[in-house]
Design a protein around this motif. Structure first.
Motif, PDB file in Angstrom:
ATOM      1  N   ALA A  75       0.839  -1.194   0.000  1.00  0.00           N
ATOM      2  CA  ALA A  75       0.000   0.000   0.000  1.00  0.00           C
ATOM      3  C   ALA A  75       0.875   1.245   0.000  1.00  0.00           C
ATOM      4  CB  ALA A  75      -0.900  -0.007   1.223  1.00  0.00           C
ATOM      5  N   ARG A  76       0.464   2.249  -0.768  1.00  0.00           N
ATOM      6  CA  ARG A  76       1.193   3.503  -0.852  1.00  0.00           C
ATOM      7  C   ARG A  76       0.320   4.632  -0.327  1.00  0.00           C
ATOM      8  NH1 ARG A  76       2.712   3.841  -6.926  1.00  0.00           N
ATOM      9  NH2 ARG A  76       1.284   2.131  -7.194  1.00  0.00           N
ATOM     10  N   ASN A  77       0.969   5.591   0.257  1.00  0.00           N
ATOM     11  CA  ASN A  77       0.297   6.795   0.769  1.00  0.00           C
ATOM     12  C   ASN A  77      -0.828   6.438   1.743  1.00  0.00           C
ATOM     13  OD1 ASN A  77       1.961   8.329  -0.868  1.00  0.00           O
ATOM     14  ND2 ASN A  77       0.511   8.233  -2.578  1.00  0.00           N
ATOM     15  N   VAL A  78      -0.513   5.592   2.693  1.00  0.00           N
ATOM     16  CA  VAL A  78      -1.496   5.184   3.688  1.00  0.00           C
ATOM     17  C   VAL A  78      -1.086   5.752   5.030  1.00  0.00           C
ATOM     18  CG1 VAL A  78      -2.552   3.222   4.861  1.00  0.00           C
ATOM     19  CG2 VAL A  78      -2.012   3.072   2.448  1.00  0.00           C
ATOM     20  N   SER A  79      -2.015   6.354   5.715  1.00  0.00           N
ATOM     21  CA  SER A  79      -1.731   6.858   7.053  1.00  0.00           C
ATOM     22  C   SER A  79      -2.758   6.268   8.013  1.00  0.00           C
ATOM     23  CB  SER A  79      -1.794   8.385   7.077  1.00  0.00           C
ATOM     24  OG  SER A  79      -3.092   8.813   6.722  1.00  0.00           O
TER      25      SER A  79
END
Length: 92
Positions: A75-79
């Motif tokens: 997963a990318r750009n997950v906060s």
């Protein structure tokens, strides 16, 4: 109500109950036949050459990856954000 009216109602109920009993007795008598037919169909399906039940199906299972996609992308750009406890959501 007079005696004749009560007698007619009781006789009508007796006729209806006897018809229902004969119908249910017929179906209960067919129950062993239905069980034997179901057993024969199950045996034919089990010992036939069709091995459809033993092969993997193409249904989607989100827990296990599919055959074509063994690796999952990261997963990318997950906060992750903490959930704040509110006073009205607390138990007690």
């Amino acid at each position: 109500m007079g005696f004749v009216t009560i007698l007619i109602l009781v006789l009508a109920a007796l006729v209806i109950l006897s018809i229902l009993f004969s119908i249910f007795k017929f179906f209960i008598g067919l129950l062993p036949v239905a069980i034997i037919v179901a057993l024969i169909i199950w045996l034919l399906a089990k010992f036939s050459g069709n091995k459809k039940d033993t092969e993997k199906t193409d249904s989607y299972n989100p827990v296990q990856p599919s055959i074509n996609n063994q690796k999952r992308k990261k997963a990318r750009n997950v906060s992750v954000k903490d959930v704040e406890d509110k006073e009205d959501n607390k138990n007690g």
